[in-house]
Write an enzyme that holds these catalytic residues in place. Structure first.
Site, mmCIF file in Angstrom:
data_model
loop_
_atom_site.group_PDB
_atom_site.id
_atom_site.type_symbol
_atom_site.label_atom_id
_atom_site.label_comp_id
_atom_site.label_asym_id
_atom_site.label_seq_id
_atom_site.Cartn_x
_atom_site.Cartn_y
_atom_site.Cartn_z
ATOM 1 N NE ARG A 148 70.834 51.178 26.578
ATOM 2 C CZ ARG A 148 70.388 52.218 27.269
ATOM 3 N NH1 ARG A 148 69.599 52.022 28.329
ATOM 4 N NH2 ARG A 148 70.697 53.449 26.908
ATOM 5 C CE LYS A 171 74.552 51.107 26.950
ATOM 6 N NZ LYS A 171 75.187 51.699 25.747
ATOM 7 C CG HIS A 240 70.845 47.299 18.600
ATOM 8 N ND1 HIS A 240 70.997 48.316 19.520
ATOM 9 C CD2 HIS A 240 71.260 47.812 17.413
ATOM 10 C CE1 HIS A 240 71.490 49.384 18.917
ATOM 11 N NE2 HIS A 240 71.653 49.115 17.641
ATOM 12 N NE ARG A 243 68.250 50.988 23.000
ATOM 13 C CZ ARG A 243 67.895 51.791 24.005
ATOM 14 N NH1 ARG A 243 66.821 51.521 24.715
ATOM 15 N NH2 ARG A 243 68.611 52.857 24.321
ATOM 16 C CG HIS A 266 69.743 57.471 23.964
ATOM 17 N ND1 HIS A 266 69.248 57.578 22.685
ATOM 18 C CD2 HIS A 266 70.177 56.186 24.085
ATOM 19 C CE1 HIS A 266 69.374 56.402 22.065
ATOM 20 N NE2 HIS A 266 69.933 55.562 22.895
ATOM 21 C CE1 TYR A 275 67.865 52.843 18.833
ATOM 22 C CE2 TYR A 275 70.133 52.674 19.560
ATOM 23 C CZ TYR A 275 68.887 52.119 19.414
ATOM 24 O OH TYR A 275 68.651 50.837 19.844
#
Length: 298
Positions: A148, A171, A240, A243, A266, A275
């Site tokens: 990311r 994240k 992005h 990725r 994820h 995705y």
């Protein structure tokens, strides 16, 4: 094909209204005319005052059976809502029946990706200037690890492990350890040889700006876009997109959805499924090959 006369006369007035009152372009009016030609074929009414919510649902169900996409069905409903609003103004209808019907949900647009040839086109450049060496390392590392933007910017010198893996904080402060490709390792190594020319004191950041501090998200995006133009790519480039390209290329090669989920960081497998844009046939072939109960007995 036109509607029956009892319906067509009001439609003609509506098309004139769109042309002279709303000032719509001729092409837009033609689109409306096509929509209502299909709508009128479906309806079993002789006058617009009889139009009900059930009739609107009937129009949409017919569109679904025709194989129209959710977006096309939503456009048909929108056209019908606009016309019904016009009929309410004329007091032909007391209320708008199309407002009581919801448009079908449209899937989220899939992230765009570069194909393998485009990735090579982006990454294969020779420039020994300081910023170009840094940028190539950032590009290669992003594509190699599926990082990311924030993960790339937050990398420190100690993020790169002695065994060549990359420690990333994702994240939700979730840490993951990622393998790094040989090409990316080589480019990062070349950057580390010259990084000292920008390093100021004990700055821990792996990638630095020309202002001698950690490179910002905006600067990263700007530099990637610059290289897209430099390499004559006909599309915008950002972290992005790199990725997503990483995820798609790995998944198409391996078929390992769970593995790609781990690499991307994820929390839910469903996120990885959205995705990527592998088609169902590809996933089905992976299932048929890999699942013990899917293999046919000979």
């Amino acid at each position: 094909m036109t509607a029956q006369p009892s319906l067509q006369s009001l439609l003609d007035k509506y098309f004139d209204y769109l042309k002279y009152e709303r000032n719509l372009a001729a092409k837009s009016i033609q689109n409306y005319q096509r929509q209502f030609a299909s709508i009128c074929q479906t309806l079993s009414i002789s006058t617009w005052s009889a139009l009900s919510v059930e009739h609107v649902r009937q129009v949409l169900n017919h569109a679904r059976r025709q194989g129209l996409s959710p977006r096309s069905i939503a456009l048909r409903l929108s056209a019908l809502r606009g016309y019904c609003a016009y009929l309410v103004e004329l007091e032909v209808l007391s209320s708008n029946p199309a407002k009581a019907v919801q448009a079908p949900k449209q899937g989220k647009p899939l992230p765009k990706q570069l194909n393998v040839d485009e990735m090579h086109q982006l990454l294969d450049f020779d420039d020994d200037s300081l910023l170009a060496i840094r940028d190539k390392a950032m590009l290669e590392l992003t594509y190699s690890c599926g990082l990311r933007l924030a993960e790339l910017a937050d990398l420190n010198l100690n993020s790169l492990q002695d065994d060549g893996q990359l420690r990333v904080m994702g994240k939700g402060s979730k840490e993951r350890l990622l393998p790094v490709g040989k090409k990316a390792l080589t480019c990062v190594g070349q950057w580390l040889k010259v990084r000292g020319e920008l390093a100021d004191g004990n700055e821990p950041a792996l990638f630095l700006s020309k202002h001698r501090r950690r490179i910002s998200h905006r600067q990263i995006a700007k530099r990637m876009q610059l290289w897209a133009k430099q390499q004559h790519l006909d599309q915008d480039i950002n972290p992005h997109k790199l990725r997503h390209s990483f995820a798609t290329h790995i998944l198409e090669s391996s078929g390992d959805l769970r593995g790609v989920q781990e690499l991307l960081g994820h929390a839910n497998l469903s996120t990885t499924q959205v995705y990527t844009h592998l088609n169902f046939q590809h996933l089905a072939s992976v299932y048929d090959t890999a699942h013990p109960r899917a293999k046919r007995r000979k």
